[in-house]
Design an enzyme around this catalytic site. Structure first.
Site, PDB file in Angstrom:
ATOM      1  N   ASP A 144       0.817  -1.214   0.000  1.00  0.00           N
ATOM      2  CA  ASP A 144       0.000   0.000   0.000  1.00  0.00           C
ATOM      3  C   ASP A 144       0.850   1.262   0.000  1.00  0.00           C
ATOM      4  OD1 ASP A 144      -2.204  -1.616   0.219  1.00  0.00           O
ATOM      5  OD2 ASP A 144      -3.004  -0.662   2.020  1.00  0.00           O
ATOM      6  N   HIS A 194      -5.425   3.132  -4.143  1.00  0.00           N
ATOM      7  CA  HIS A 194      -5.489   3.361  -2.689  1.00  0.00           C
ATOM      8  C   HIS A 194      -5.908   4.803  -2.375  1.00  0.00           C
ATOM      9  CE1 HIS A 194      -4.968   2.191   1.405  1.00  0.00           C
ATOM     10  NE2 HIS A 194      -3.874   2.903   1.630  1.00  0.00           N
ATOM     11  N   HIS A 251      -5.479   9.584   0.589  1.00  0.00           N
ATOM     12  CA  HIS A 251      -5.666   8.750   1.786  1.00  0.00           C
ATOM     13  C   HIS A 251      -6.738   9.285   2.725  1.00  0.00           C
ATOM     14  CE1 HIS A 251      -4.343   5.858   4.969  1.00  0.00           C
ATOM     15  NE2 HIS A 251      -3.962   5.157   3.895  1.00  0.00           N
ATOM     16  N   HIS A 307       3.645  -2.145   3.354  1.00  0.00           N
ATOM     17  CA  HIS A 307       3.772  -0.817   2.762  1.00  0.00           C
ATOM     18  C   HIS A 307       5.189  -0.659   2.215  1.00  0.00           C
ATOM     19  CE1 HIS A 307       0.528  -0.382   5.741  1.00  0.00           C
ATOM     20  NE2 HIS A 307       0.062   0.604   5.003  1.00  0.00           N
TER      21      HIS A 307
END
Length: 253
Positions: free
Chosen positions: A64, A115, A119, A209
């Site tokens: 991510d 994604h 955010h 990540h």
């Protein structure tokens, strides 16, 4: 299925998705397997080869919030190990600043996914804003690579009926996870490795990540041990195959 609060939306596990694949999807999958030797040519589950997760002990590897300054090193590792992953890309300060890495991710056969742009928690903003968070990444990735993501991961895994409706409109299936190293809390690569291996089971989805310095150094050890334990590491779409990800659906092991 209801998940948290009053939100209600469809949730499917990878095994259920495979079991519920249409007859046409199953026939197409079996034909591809027959053409490639039943997937036996792909012990590590590369994107270029057919993998049959109905039979193989599969686990999906996902990253991510990249790309970042660590992504090229990660791609070198994955290439060496003949493994492909799904990258849930973040738009602002990542996709927009590192188009070369986005191109490389695509060129080397990894799965491009969404994604959001900045955010934001999609359940906490207006529908129009949530749609824009997703559509901006769709547009940017298509502009850079010529392909448009079909998967998305909501920040913090927080979704609801509104987010599902928007995802369906944009042609995006939602992907949650079963394994987290919480690598945003530590740069200890050994601890990250330990956490992943303790939680991994068949049909799992590993969340890491590629923006934190401790994560990428952990990947070789994770892959080595997963291989030792008999896992085939795949992308999310490979994990769900022969089913194709359905827009709006939430996939969670």
């Amino acid at each position: 299925m209801a998940l948290g609060g009053c939100a209600s939306y469809d949730v499917t596990a990878p095994a259920d998705a495979r079991a519920n694949a249409s007859t046409a999807e199953v026939r197409a999958k079996d034909a591809r397997l027959a053409a490639t030797g039943g997937g036996r040519s792909a012990p590590h589950g590369t994107a270029a080869d057919e993998v049959d997760c109905r039979k193989a002990k599969c686990v999906a590897l996902t990253f991510d919030a990249g790309p970042s300054e660590h992504t090229n090193r990660l791609l070198d590792i994955l290439k060496r190990e003949k493994v492909h992953a799904t990258f849930f890309l973040l738009g602002k300060n990542h996709v927009d600043r590192r188009p070369a890495e986005v191109k490389r991710i695509a060129a080397e056969g990894h799965e491009l996914a969404n994604h959001t742009w900045s955010h934001q928690i999609l359940t906490e903003i207006e529908p129009a804003a949530a749609e824009r968070e997703l559509s901006r990444v769709q547009e940017a990735v298509h502009r850079i690579t010529g392909t448009t993501p079909t998967l998305m991961r909501p920040p913090q895994g927080r979704t609801d009926e509104k987010v599902s409706d928007i995802s369906k409109k944009l042609g995006l299936a939602q992907v949650l996870w079963s394994v987290t190293a919480k690598d945003y809390q530590t740069n200890d690569s050994a601890l990250i490795t330990k956490r992943v291996l303790e939680q991994t089971e068949r049909d799992g989805v590993i969340l890491l990540h590629d923006i934190y310095p401790g994560t990428v150094p952990a990947v070789p050890g994770i892959l080595k041990e997963l291989k030792k334990r008999g896992y085939t590491v795949v992308t999310v779409s490979q994990l769900l195959s022969p089913a194709k990800p359905q827009p709006g659906m939430v996939y969670r092991p």
